[in-house]
Design an enzyme around this catalytic site. Structure first.
Site, short mmCIF file in Angstrom:
data_model
loop_
_atom_site.label_atom_id
_atom_site.label_comp_id
_atom_site.label_asym_id
_atom_site.label_seq_id
_atom_site.Cartn_x
_atom_site.Cartn_y
_atom_site.Cartn_z
N LYS A 14 0.83 -1.21 0.00
CA LYS A 14 0.00 0.00 0.00
C LYS A 14 0.86 1.26 0.00
O LYS A 14 0.62 2.18 -0.76
CB LYS A 14 -0.91 0.05 1.24
CG LYS A 14 -1.88 -1.11 1.37
CD LYS A 14 -2.85 -0.92 2.53
CE LYS A 14 -2.22 -0.92 3.90
NZ LYS A 14 -1.63 -2.21 4.30
N ARG A 89 -9.30 1.09 9.13
CA ARG A 89 -9.02 -0.32 9.38
C ARG A 89 -10.11 -0.99 10.22
O ARG A 89 -9.99 -2.16 10.54
CB ARG A 89 -7.70 -0.45 10.11
CG ARG A 89 -6.50 -0.65 9.18
CD ARG A 89 -5.25 -0.65 10.03
NE ARG A 89 -4.20 -1.43 9.48
CZ ARG A 89 -3.00 -0.92 9.12
NH1 ARG A 89 -2.76 0.37 9.21
NH2 ARG A 89 -2.06 -1.72 8.68
N ARG A 128 11.45 -7.33 4.67
CA ARG A 128 11.45 -5.88 4.97
C ARG A 128 12.01 -5.64 6.37
O ARG A 128 12.72 -4.67 6.61
CB ARG A 128 10.03 -5.33 4.86
CG ARG A 128 9.94 -3.83 5.07
CD ARG A 128 8.56 -3.29 4.79
NE ARG A 128 7.65 -3.50 5.90
CZ ARG A 128 6.36 -3.16 5.89
NH1 ARG A 128 5.82 -2.61 4.81
NH2 ARG A 128 5.60 -3.37 6.94
N ARG A 134 11.50 -1.96 11.90
CA ARG A 134 10.18 -1.97 12.53
C ARG A 134 10.02 -3.20 13.42
O ARG A 134 10.16 -4.32 12.95
CB ARG A 134 9.09 -1.98 11.44
CG ARG A 134 8.86 -0.63 10.83
CD ARG A 134 7.83 -0.68 9.74
NE ARG A 134 6.54 -1.24 10.17
CZ ARG A 134 5.43 -1.15 9.46
NH1 ARG A 134 5.43 -0.50 8.30
NH2 ARG A 134 4.30 -1.67 9.90
P1 AMP Z 1 1.13 0.14 8.83
O1 AMP Z 1 2.37 0.98 8.67
O2 AMP Z 1 -0.03 0.65 8.05
O3 AMP Z 1 1.40 -1.32 8.59
O4 AMP Z 1 0.69 0.27 10.37
C1 AMP Z 1 1.55 -0.14 11.40
C2 AMP Z 1 0.78 -0.23 12.69
O5 AMP Z 1 0.26 1.06 13.05
C3 AMP Z 1 -0.44 -1.15 12.67
O6 AMP Z 1 -0.11 -2.51 12.89
C4 AMP Z 1 -1.23 -0.57 13.85
O7 AMP Z 1 -0.67 -0.95 15.09
C5 AMP Z 1 -1.01 0.93 13.67
N1 AMP Z 1 -2.03 1.51 12.77
C6 AMP Z 1 -1.83 2.09 11.57
N2 AMP Z 1 -2.99 2.50 11.04
C7 AMP Z 1 -3.95 2.16 11.93
C8 AMP Z 1 -5.37 2.28 11.94
N3 AMP Z 1 -6.05 2.86 10.93
N4 AMP Z 1 -6.03 1.82 13.05
C9 AMP Z 1 -5.39 1.27 14.07
N5 AMP Z 1 -4.06 1.09 14.10
C10 AMP Z 1 -3.34 1.53 13.04
#
Ligand code: AMP
Length: 193
Positions: A14, A89, A128, A134
């Site tokens: 994404k 989400r 990654r 991360r």
């Molecule tokens: P991402 O970088 O999109 O994979 O997000 C990493 C982490 O951030 C996720 O596993 C959640 O812990 C948190 N996170 C990101 N976006 C959301 C969201 N819309 N709702 C809840 N947690 C989020």
């Protein structure tokens, strides 16, 4: 104005595709994961709170996430449009987003999912994790937790946006260029409707 949600499981690409689309259409790219990570690295109150959930592969609670997203969107207005990456989400997040956009006289035009099988995702994320730094990319256990959160809380959004006739899914396996062409085709065909 064009507002697009880029949707998919963790590791589906994404962020990479959103960055490519953002430049092509002059959109503001909001990645909720990136905003949380920035806050975490700066040690803000929001970052410290979010970290407790992110490090375990869990979603950050809706109340915190929705407030953060609202203030991000408002901070970029006016603009040509948004590409939302990693938000919404949950159903509550999607409903809150719709309400916020109505108040701003805006709407979501398209939701495009990148479809990638789980076995590719786990390999991609572990790979990654070697360079991303991360915590949530570092173990199969955390990755599985993130996939479980997706299945339980995020997947129901497919029906939510299908009901709004906004949901499209493309094959998220292949070269970045090929995937990008698939995305652009959908955006252009909808923009010219
Ligand atoms: P991402 O970088 O999109 O994979 O997000 C990493 C982490 O951030 C996720 O596993 C959640 O812990 C948190 N996170 C990101 N976006 C959301 C969201 N819309 N709702 C809840 N947690 C989020």
């Amino acid at each position: 104005m064009l507002n697009v949600i880029i949707f998919g499981k963790p590791g589906s690409g994404k962020g990479t595709q959103a960055a490519m689309i953002k430049d092509k259409y002059g959109l503001i790219h909001i990645s909720t994961g990136d905003v949380f990570r920035k806050n975490t690295s700066e040690g803000t109150e929001l970052g410290n709170l979010a970290k407790q959930y992110m490090s375990k592969g869990e979603l950050v609670p809706d109340k915190i996430t929705i407030a953060m997203l609202e203030s991000e969107i408002k901070s970029f207005m006016p603009c040509n449009g948004f590409i939302l990456d990693g938000f919404p989400r949950t159903i509550l997040q999607a409903e809150s987003l719709d309400k916020l956009l109505v108040n701003l006289n805006l709407k979501i035009d398209l939701v495009i999912a990148l479809d990638v099988p789980n076995k590719n995702l786990i390999n991609r994320l572990l790979e990654r994790g070697k360079t991303s730094g991360r915590a949530d990319d570092q173990s199969k256990e955390k990755i599985n937790k993130r996939l479980e959160e997706y299945d339980n809380k995020t997947k129901p959004l497919i029906i939510f946006y299908e009901n709004q006739k906004k949901f499209y899914s493309i094959d998220g396996v292949g070269s970045l260029t090929d995937i990008n062409i698939r995305l652009v085709d959908i955006i252009d065909s909808k923009c010219n409707d």
